[in-house]
Design a protein around this motif. Sequence first.
Motif, short mmCIF file in Angstrom:
data_model
loop_
_atom_site.label_atom_id
_atom_site.label_comp_id
_atom_site.label_asym_id
_atom_site.label_seq_id
_atom_site.Cartn_x
_atom_site.Cartn_y
_atom_site.Cartn_z
N GLU A 264 0.83 -1.21 0.00
CA GLU A 264 0.00 0.00 0.00
C GLU A 264 0.86 1.26 0.00
O GLU A 264 0.57 2.22 -0.71
CB GLU A 264 -0.93 0.00 1.22
CG GLU A 264 -2.09 -0.97 1.07
CD GLU A 264 -2.99 -1.03 2.28
OE1 GLU A 264 -2.59 -0.51 3.36
OE2 GLU A 264 -4.09 -1.60 2.16
N VAL B 228 4.80 5.48 -5.59
CA VAL B 228 5.61 5.17 -6.78
C VAL B 228 4.68 4.75 -7.91
O VAL B 228 3.93 3.79 -7.77
CB VAL B 228 6.63 4.06 -6.46
CG1 VAL B 228 7.47 3.77 -7.69
CG2 VAL B 228 7.52 4.49 -5.30
N PHE B 229 4.75 5.48 -9.01
CA PHE B 229 3.77 5.29 -10.07
C PHE B 229 4.38 4.59 -11.29
O PHE B 229 4.28 5.06 -12.41
CB PHE B 229 3.10 6.62 -10.41
CG PHE B 229 2.35 7.16 -9.21
CD1 PHE B 229 1.09 6.68 -8.90
CD2 PHE B 229 2.93 8.10 -8.38
CE1 PHE B 229 0.39 7.15 -7.79
CE2 PHE B 229 2.25 8.58 -7.26
CZ PHE B 229 0.98 8.09 -6.97
N ILE B 230 5.05 3.47 -11.01
CA ILE B 230 5.44 2.53 -12.05
C ILE B 230 4.90 1.16 -11.63
O ILE B 230 4.59 0.95 -10.47
CB ILE B 230 6.97 2.48 -12.29
CG1 ILE B 230 7.71 2.05 -11.02
CG2 ILE B 230 7.47 3.82 -12.81
CD1 ILE B 230 9.20 1.81 -11.25
N PRO B 231 4.78 0.24 -12.59
CA PRO B 231 4.19 -1.05 -12.26
C PRO B 231 5.09 -1.87 -11.34
O PRO B 231 6.32 -1.81 -11.45
CB PRO B 231 4.07 -1.76 -13.62
CG PRO B 231 4.29 -0.69 -14.64
CD PRO B 231 5.14 0.34 -14.01
N PHE B 232 4.47 -2.61 -10.45
CA PHE B 232 5.27 -3.52 -9.65
C PHE B 232 4.53 -4.83 -9.37
O PHE B 232 3.30 -4.88 -9.33
CB PHE B 232 5.79 -2.87 -8.37
CG PHE B 232 4.74 -2.54 -7.34
CD1 PHE B 232 4.50 -3.39 -6.27
CD2 PHE B 232 4.02 -1.36 -7.44
CE1 PHE B 232 3.55 -3.06 -5.32
CE2 PHE B 232 3.07 -1.03 -6.47
CZ PHE B 232 2.83 -1.89 -5.42
N LEU C 153 -3.32 -7.39 -4.80
CA LEU C 153 -3.80 -6.52 -5.89
C LEU C 153 -4.63 -5.37 -5.32
O LEU C 153 -4.51 -4.23 -5.75
CB LEU C 153 -4.61 -7.34 -6.90
CG LEU C 153 -3.82 -8.41 -7.64
CD1 LEU C 153 -4.75 -9.33 -8.41
CD2 LEU C 153 -2.80 -7.78 -8.59
N ARG C 154 -5.46 -5.68 -4.33
CA ARG C 154 -6.25 -4.63 -3.67
C ARG C 154 -5.36 -3.58 -3.05
O ARG C 154 -5.69 -2.40 -3.04
CB ARG C 154 -7.10 -5.26 -2.55
CG ARG C 154 -8.37 -5.88 -3.05
CD ARG C 154 -9.60 -5.07 -2.59
NE ARG C 154 -10.82 -5.62 -3.13
CZ ARG C 154 -11.56 -6.52 -2.50
NH1 ARG C 154 -11.19 -6.95 -1.31
NH2 ARG C 154 -12.66 -6.97 -3.06
N ALA C 155 -4.22 -4.04 -2.50
CA ALA C 155 -3.31 -3.11 -1.82
C ALA C 155 -2.57 -2.23 -2.83
O ALA C 155 -1.98 -1.23 -2.44
CB ALA C 155 -2.32 -3.89 -0.96
N GLY C 156 -2.60 -2.62 -4.11
CA GLY C 156 -2.00 -1.76 -5.12
C GLY C 156 -0.95 -2.41 -6.00
O GLY C 156 -0.39 -1.75 -6.88
N ALA C 157 -0.67 -3.70 -5.78
CA ALA C 157 0.25 -4.39 -6.69
C ALA C 157 -0.42 -4.51 -8.06
O ALA C 157 -1.62 -4.67 -8.16
CB ALA C 157 0.58 -5.78 -6.14
N ASP C 158 0.38 -4.41 -9.10
CA ASP C 158 -0.17 -4.55 -10.45
C ASP C 158 -0.23 -6.00 -10.88
O ASP C 158 -1.08 -6.38 -11.67
CB ASP C 158 0.69 -3.76 -11.43
CG ASP C 158 0.68 -2.30 -11.08
OD1 ASP C 158 -0.32 -1.65 -11.37
OD2 ASP C 158 1.65 -1.84 -10.44
N LYS C 159 0.73 -6.78 -10.37
CA LYS C 159 0.78 -8.19 -10.74
C LYS C 159 1.17 -9.00 -9.51
O LYS C 159 1.84 -8.48 -8.61
CB LYS C 159 1.84 -8.44 -11.82
CG LYS C 159 1.66 -7.64 -13.08
CD LYS C 159 2.71 -8.01 -14.12
CE LYS C 159 3.64 -6.88 -14.45
NZ LYS C 159 4.60 -7.18 -15.52
N ALA D 270 2.50 1.68 -3.43
CA ALA D 270 1.52 2.07 -4.46
C ALA D 270 1.10 3.53 -4.32
O ALA D 270 0.73 4.17 -5.30
CB ALA D 270 0.30 1.16 -4.38
N ALA D 271 1.16 4.05 -3.11
CA ALA D 271 0.75 5.44 -2.89
C ALA D 271 1.82 6.43 -3.32
O ALA D 271 1.54 7.61 -3.53
CB ALA D 271 0.41 5.66 -1.42
#
Lengths: 208, 254
Positions: free
Chosen positions: B67, B73-77, B93-99, B70-71
Amino acid sequence: MTAPLVAVLDYGIGNLSSAHKALVRMGADARLTRDAGLVADADGVVLPGVGAFGACMDALRGAALESVVHDAVASGRPFLGICVGMQMLFDASDEDPMHRGLGVLRGRVEAIPDTVRKPQMQWNELHVHATDSLFIGLPATPWVYFVHSFAARPTDPRVVVATCDYGADLTAVVRHENVVATQFHPEKSAADGLSMLGNFVQSCGGAR
Amino acid sequence: MNVARVIPCLDVTDGRVVKGINFVGLRDAGDPVELAARYDTEGADELVFLDITASSDNRRTTIDMVERVAAEVFIPFTVGGGIRTLEDARSMLRAGADKVSVNTSAVQRPELVSEIAAEFGVQCCVCAVDAKLRVNGSGWEVFLNGGRTPTGIDALEWVAEAVTRGAGEILLTSMDRDGTREGFDIDLTRAVCDAVNVPVIASGGVGSLGHLVEGVTLGGASGVLAASIFHFGEHTVAQAKAAMSAAGVRVRPA
């Protein structure tokens, strides 16, 4: 100046928090919501989407957001579709041909050619074909992050304001009046993507 | 056109990055947010966080970490390690992981790949595969638990099945090369790239910038993952991209 209220439509799919967090970072009072009243009050509306076209359409309809989308588009307020949120704006998709799209924009969503690895899961540069408020202050060829196996083919090519090259010239950004949509993920595209979201938030501020 | 990705990999435990992070000027070398931001600034295309937390009791701290990243750093992780169930994937994924990346649990129960892909889409379902050359040289075998446990499963058959089930990306690690700094196993990378039509990320063995180039030019990988050469300050991501670009590999400018 108060922060523009931006409604991020929450219909229970995947990772919506990134778009929300990025909009907040760029100055929006962004809310994840499926409340039609809140969406009606918002200065701008964002339709995110990840996963399969059919699953997203089912979830959107299940959350009773289809008419909410149409009302928001018709209101003239800034509207941003992201990834599958862009694809859903079209009539239909070859990914799930039995599902009807929103039909806000004319055209179909088609598979990326089989000559390349799918999904396109990479950064790519945008070829910008028309000026748009989304690109204010950005480099001539912004780099953005794509994750998709399908891409829109609008009936009216004039709505295509940017493309990327991956097996073919793929539709990357469309614009029709107050509706703008990106196949890539601006919320995951570092500085260039955040700048685009900032431009969208700015346009919401001007709409009030 | 293919644009190769450069992906630093960070080991985390209890929400902290561990193992030899040696950046100049960091306030806290173990802070995942600070490290992620640093790699973002250097031009990293994605990040992989590998959760090596032994106990599942501490998963909450990993979710908190996701979380926070994700708040900021705006690149995929991607988050891997310890994803055993659909619910584990959902929480990341809910917490903000992209994959999410699955490995051991996917080999033990391949339906997990199908479930994640069906629920969240193939784009967020990474199948990590640890492979080792068979003693008689007849192909590669899948290993589990960080390379300790042989399975008898053929690596090329497994990646093909994983993709059929919905894996949108293969994160391929050569257990023969991991930690050796001798370069990727190019034969393995090429064989896996030929076996599937999804992106393949090469991992294991990077000791020089030339190795990163080879992973793409010889191995055919869509991206290259490395840990130590970045963590210890030997090379920056920007230097990696410059080397790749000079060798004719298309990359996003750092």
